[in-house]
Design a protein around this motif. Structure first.
Motif, PDB file in Angstrom:
ATOM      1  N   GLN A  38       4.796  11.224  19.566  1.00 25.07           N
ATOM      2  CA  GLN A  38       5.567  12.251  20.271  1.00 25.07           C
ATOM      3  C   GLN A  38       5.409  12.147  21.793  1.00 25.07           C
ATOM      4  N   PHE A  39       4.572  11.225  22.270  1.00 27.96           N
ATOM      5  CA  PHE A  39       4.266  11.146  23.698  1.00 27.96           C
ATOM      6  C   PHE A  39       5.515  11.059  24.583  1.00 27.96           C
ATOM      7  N   PRO A  40       6.447  10.132  24.315  1.00 31.00           N
ATOM      8  CA  PRO A  40       7.638  10.067  25.178  1.00 31.00           C
ATOM      9  C   PRO A  40       8.460  11.354  25.141  1.00 31.00           C
ATOM     10  N   ASP A  41       8.563  11.985  23.971  1.00 32.40           N
ATOM     11  CA  ASP A  41       9.341  13.222  23.859  1.00 32.40           C
ATOM     12  C   ASP A  41       8.662  14.372  24.588  1.00 32.40           C
ATOM     13  N   LEU A  42       7.338  14.421  24.538  1.00 34.12           N
ATOM     14  CA  LEU A  42       6.604  15.456  25.261  1.00 34.12           C
ATOM     15  C   LEU A  42       6.888  15.359  26.761  1.00 34.12           C
ATOM     16  N   ILE A  43       6.849  14.140  27.274  1.00 36.23           N
ATOM     17  CA  ILE A  43       7.097  13.944  28.703  1.00 36.23           C
ATOM     18  C   ILE A  43       8.547  14.286  29.048  1.00 36.23           C
ATOM     19  N   ARG A  44       9.476  13.849  28.211  1.00 28.85           N
ATOM     20  CA  ARG A  44      10.886  14.135  28.476  1.00 28.85           C
ATOM     21  C   ARG A  44      11.145  15.630  28.531  1.00 28.85           C
ATOM     22  N   GLY A  82      11.308  20.551  34.625  1.00 28.54           N
ATOM     23  CA  GLY A  82      10.859  20.469  36.013  1.00 28.54           C
ATOM     24  C   GLY A  82       9.366  20.576  36.215  1.00 28.54           C
ATOM     25  N   ALA A  83       8.583  20.343  35.179  1.00 29.27           N
ATOM     26  CA  ALA A  83       7.131  20.468  35.272  1.00 29.27           C
ATOM     27  C   ALA A  83       6.488  19.217  35.868  1.00 29.27           C
ATOM     28  N   MET A  84       5.341  19.399  36.512  1.00 28.70           N
ATOM     29  CA  MET A  84       4.479  18.279  36.873  1.00 28.70           C
ATOM     30  C   MET A  84       3.836  17.773  35.577  1.00 28.70           C
ATOM     31  N   MET A 114       8.130   8.698  34.157  1.00 29.72           N
ATOM     32  CA  MET A 114       8.351  10.139  34.250  1.00 29.72           C
ATOM     33  C   MET A 114       7.052  10.922  34.453  1.00 29.72           C
ATOM     34  N   VAL A 115       5.938  10.213  34.615  1.00 30.09           N
ATOM     35  CA  VAL A 115       4.634  10.860  34.747  1.00 30.09           C
ATOM     36  C   VAL A 115       4.280  11.030  36.222  1.00 30.09           C
ATOM     37  N   ASP A 116       3.704  12.177  36.572  1.00 34.56           N
ATOM     38  CA  ASP A 116       3.272  12.413  37.949  1.00 34.56           C
ATOM     39  C   ASP A 116       1.837  11.947  38.183  1.00 34.56           C
TER      40      ASP A 116
END
Length: 379
Positions: free
Chosen positions: A159-165, A171-173, A196-198
Motif C-alpha cells: 500500500q506504500f505508493p497509494d498511501l503517499i498518493r 497536500g500533506a508533507m 512524491m516524498v518530502d
C-alpha cells in the motif's frame, strides 16, 4: 498542526540481562555483534517489562508530545494486546479514529533481549501489522499537515505508493522511515514513490540495503566530502555504504536519493551522529553524550521530531539538533516512549546545549578533483 502516522503497532516485552550472564561476540570487520545464551539454562533477568511500541505508535506519541493533533492508522487484532495499545494511545492524546481491527491475525508483538551496551536482540511477530489493505484507507484520514509512514511489511508494504498518493492529494508533507525488509523486497516501487516524498529517513544499514538498486542508474563509488584545511573526515565518509558487493560514497548516495525526488534525506549513523541532505547541502550533527539503556525507538523519535520541527518552519540544522536530543532522551530508557520529550522541554535542552553542537555543512554538488572521481570503486 495535524499529523497522521501509518505503520506498525506492537506490544514489546523487554528483558534486561546482566552482562555477566550473557556473552557478547563482535565481528572485527563488520558492524554486527551477537548476544549468546547457554542452551537449556534459565537466565536471571534484571528486569522484564511490557510496553507499547511499533513505528507508527512511537511516532504518534512523539508528535503528540510536541504539540501536534495526531491520529494513527494501524492494524490490530481482536485481542487484549490491541486493547492495551488503544488505551495507551488515548492516554497519550492520540486519536484512534482510523485504527483498524482484524480477526485474521493477532496484534503484533516483540520480545527484546538487552545486555552489555544495551543494544537489543529483537524477536518480532508482525501479526495484523501485515494486513493493511485498500479498504482500510480513507481519504479523510490524510487531510492533515504531515503524514508519517513508518516501516511496512507483508501486504501493508504493497500500500506504500497509494498511501503517499493519498497524502500528496491532500497536500500533506510526506515523511517515510522504511525498514530493511521493505527496502529489500520492494526497492523498485519504493524508489519510484520517492518523487512524491518530502522527507525520507534511513539508518546506515537501511541505506546500504538500497545501494545495489542505485548502482545501475548512478554508478558505484563516488567522491568524498570536500574537507577544508585541518577538517577531520567523518566516519561515514571513511567507509563507503556497502551492499550486495557494491560500494557507494555517502556523497554519491545523497545525490542519488535527492535526484529521485525527496526534499530531505536523513541518514543516522548511531553514536557517530546524523546527517540531512537537501538539494543544496549536507548538514552533519554529532550525537550527544547520554546513558544508554536501550536503543529501540531512537530512530522513530529522531525522524518524527525532525519532521515535526520542519513542518513548523524550523531550518534543517535546527530540526536536526532537536531530533538528536529527543533520540538521546529515548535511549536513556529501556522502552521506546518514556523518554520522548514535550516541546517546551526539548526547546529548553536545545538552548542549554547550544555551542556544544559542532554542526558541519558541505555542498551537495561540488567539482571533484580528477583523482577523486569514483575513488571508492578503485579502493
Amino acid at each position: 498542526m495535524k499529523a497522521l502516522t501509518v505503520g506498525g503497532a506492537m506490544i514489546d516485552t523487554i528483558a534486561i540481562i546482566e552482562s555477566s550472564r550473557i556473552e557478547r561476540m563482535a565481528m572485527s570487520n563488520a558492524d554486527v555483534s551477537y548476544l549468546l545464551m547457554e542452551e537449556g539454562r534459565k537466565t536471571e533477568a534484571l528486569q522484564i517489562s511490557t510496553h507499547t511500541g511499533g513505528g507508527a505508535v512511537n511516532a504518534a506519541v512523539s508528535m503528540a508530545r510536541l504539540g501536534f493533533d495526531v491520529s494513527t492508522l494501524v492494524k490490530l487484532g481482536q485481542d487484549n494486546r490491541a486493547e492495551t495499545i488503544l488505551t495507551t494511545l488515548e492516554k497519550q492524546g492520540v486519536s484512534t479514529r482510523w485504527t483498524k481491527r482484524d480477526e485474521r491475525a493477532p496484534t503484533g508483538a516483540s520480545v527484546l533481549i538487552s545486555s552489555h551496551d544495551r543494544n537489543a536482540a529483537v524477536f518480532t511477530f508482525r501479526g495484523a501489522n501485515t494486513l493493511l489493505e485498500p479498504a482500510d484507507l480513507n481519504d479523510l484520514a490524510f487531510a492533515v499537515d504531515v503524514v508519517y509512514i513508518a516501516s511496512l511489511s507483508g501486504k501493508s508494504a504493497e500500500q506504500f505508493p497509494d498511501l503517499i498518493r493519498r497524502a500528496k492529494t491532500q497536500g500533506a508533507m510526506v515523511v517515510t522511515n522504511p525498514g530493511v525488509r521493505q527496502l529489500s523486497a520492494r526497492a523498485g516501487p519504493f524508489q519510484e514513490a520517492l518523487r512524491m516524498v518530502d522527507i525520507v529517513a534511513l539508518n546506515r544499514s537501511e541505506a546500504s540495503t538500497l545501494v545495489p538498486s542505485l548502482i545501475a542508474q548512478f554508478g558505484e563509488g563516488g567522491p568524498k566530502l570536500p574537507l577544508g584545511p585541518g577538517e577531520e573526515r567523518p566516519d561515514i565518509d571513511k567507509r563507503p555504504l556497502s551492499g550486495g558487493g557494491f560500494d557507494m560514497s555517502v556523497v554519491q548516495f545523497f545525490r542519488a536519493l535527492i535526484s529521485l525526488g525527496p526534499k530531505r534525506v536523513l541518514l543516522t549513523d548511531g553514536s557517530r551522529g546524523a546527517y540531512v541532505a537537501t538539494p543544496d547541502e549536507i548538514v552533519f550533527c554529532p550525537s550527544v553524550d547520554c546513558v544508554v539503556a536501550g536503543t529501540a525507538g531512537a530512530g522513530d523519535a529522531f525522524t518524527s521530531t525532525y519532521a515535526a520541527y520542519e513542518a513548523l518552519g524550523v531550518a534543517p540544522v535546527e530540526a536536526l539538533k532537536a531530533a538528536t536530543l529527543n533520540a538521546a532522551s529515548v535511549v536513556g530508557h529501556v522502552d521506546t516512549q518514556a523518554g520522548l520529550l514535550r516541546r517546551e522541554e526539548l526547546d529548553s535542552r536545545i538552548a542549554a546545549t547550544g555551542a556544544q553542537f559542532a554542526t558541519r555543512t558541505w555542498p551537495l554538488h561540488f567539482e571533484s578533483p580528477a583523482d577523486d572521481r569514483g575513488d571508492l570503486a578503485a579502493e
